[in-house]
Design an enzyme around this catalytic site. Structure first.
Site: not given
Ligand code: NAD
Ligand code: TYD
Length: 331
Positions: A124-125
């Protein structure tokens, strides 16, 4: 089915291999891992004798090695990566090499072998930080760290191979994992093992940064589902739905171990520290997945695992880790 798992000696990859071997007794699993500082064959001690499992030490950037292990493979699941944000700030080169170039080598080899499915394990980064709301798979990528930028570069290559060459590729982007066998540079295992040793817990900034925590086997369940049922060319967010700030997590760990809050040591903030990660997971839920672990219970189980398995982390913390720790935290 024969699956090539890359980076399977790391944290999530080893949990995934264990799940696949127990869930699909007739599958063959080949684990290609370079055994960097983060790769650890102790993570898979319980399956190393399984006749459906084979370990090969090698680098995903080495096309000759990758070509050999890709022989008669039906699916590739790529976990191999440099994965720690702080190390990427100290030196981005290895991240670009493995997370971008290594991904390209896997994609190109998979294309040449006509592999039926290629699953890239992303994060998700890659979306960057979000103050309010949650990112959907279609949102723009705005990575902040050399780590997340390298992962985004890998994702872009995956999509390009799907669009240009028709490679049947998919991507999962999960939130922060926690659980057994996580290298003790990351928040959960670092703080649990430091607390067990009565060493200060270095909390960055004011501890208000927020992550969405997922128990590792819940992520592995979702990866399994996407591998078998996901639509090629698609991205699937996988989040635990457990957003907590770092100060709260630290307090929960200390409480679980009966240790004092005085062990918390505020330290200088991480450069470019993303404030909050949050993802919308309706797409993977529509495929039929939901996390099966309650956050508080899973945290308790995780703390207990590290307390019961000192054999696993004490030797890690005595080795390469000491040098890293000194450089990172100044003691
Ligand atoms: P990890 O650092 O524990 O393990 C990485 C593994 O990859 C190690 O076994 C290492 O030896 C291997 N490896 C590294 N470079 C290699 C190379 N060039 N060739 C072959 N093997 C190599 O990482 P992890 O936490 O298990 O993460 C696995 C994947 O999931 C990564 O791609 C990471 O970006 C992604 N991810 C992790 C998290 C998390 O919270 N840990 C969250 C989202 C996504
Ligand atoms: P980490 O486990 O490194 O995962 P990521 O940065 O990829 O999300 O860190 C999780 C959070 O914990 C992050 O906001 C940084 C913070 N953190 C600390 O406060 N102190 C530490 O020593 C570490 C390793 C992380």
């Amino acid at each position: 089915m024969k699956i090539l798992v890359t980076g399977g000696a790391g944290f999530i990859g080893s949990n995934f291999i264990r799940l696949i071997l127990s869930r699909y007794p007739d599958y063959e699993v080949v684990n290609l891992d370079k055994l960097t500082y983060a790769g650890n064959l102790d993570n898979l001690k319980d399956v190393e004798q399984n006749r459906h499992y084979r370990f090969v030490q090698g680098d995903i950037c080495d096309m000759d090695v990758v070509d050999k292990v890709m022989d008669k493979v039906d699916a590739v699941v790529n976990f191999a990566a440099e994965s720690h944000v702080d190390r990427s700030i100290g030196g981005p080169a290895d991240f670009i090499q493995t997370d971008v170039f290594g991904t390209y080598v896997l994609l190109e080899t998979a294309r040449q072998h006509g592999v039926g499915r290629y699953l890239q394990i992303s994060t998700d980064e890659v979306y960057g930080s979000i103050r309010a709301g949650s990112f959907k798979e279609t949102d723009m990528l705005e990575p902040s760290s050399p780590y997340s930028a390298s992962k985004a570069g890998g994702d872009m290559q995956v999509m390009a191979y799907h669009t240009t060459f028709g490679l049947p590729a998919l991507i999962t982007r999960s939130s922060n994992n926690f659980g057994p066998y996580q290298y003790p540079e990351k928040l959960f295992p670092l703080f649990i093992t430091n607390a067990l040793e009565d060493i200060p817990l270095p909390l960055y900034g004011d501890g208000s940064n927020v992550r969405d925590w997922i128990y590792v086997t819940d992520n592995c369940d979702a990866i399994d589902l996407v591998l078998h049922k996901g639509e090629v060319g698609q991205v699937y967010n996988i989040g635990g739905g457990n957003e907590r700030d770092n100060h709260t997590i630290t307090g929960m760990i200390l409480k679980e171990l009966g240790k004092p809050e005085s062990l918390i040591q505020p330290v200088a903030d991480r450069l470019g520290h993303d404030f909050r990660y949050s993802i919308d997971c309706s797409k993977v839920r529509a495929l039929g997945w939901q996390p099966s672990h309650n956050f508080e219970d899973a945290l308790q189980e995780t703390v207990k695992w590290y307390a019961d398995n000192r054999w696993w982390w004490e030797k890690i913390k005595g080795g390469e880790f000491l040098e890293y720790y000194k450089q990172q935290y100044g003691k």
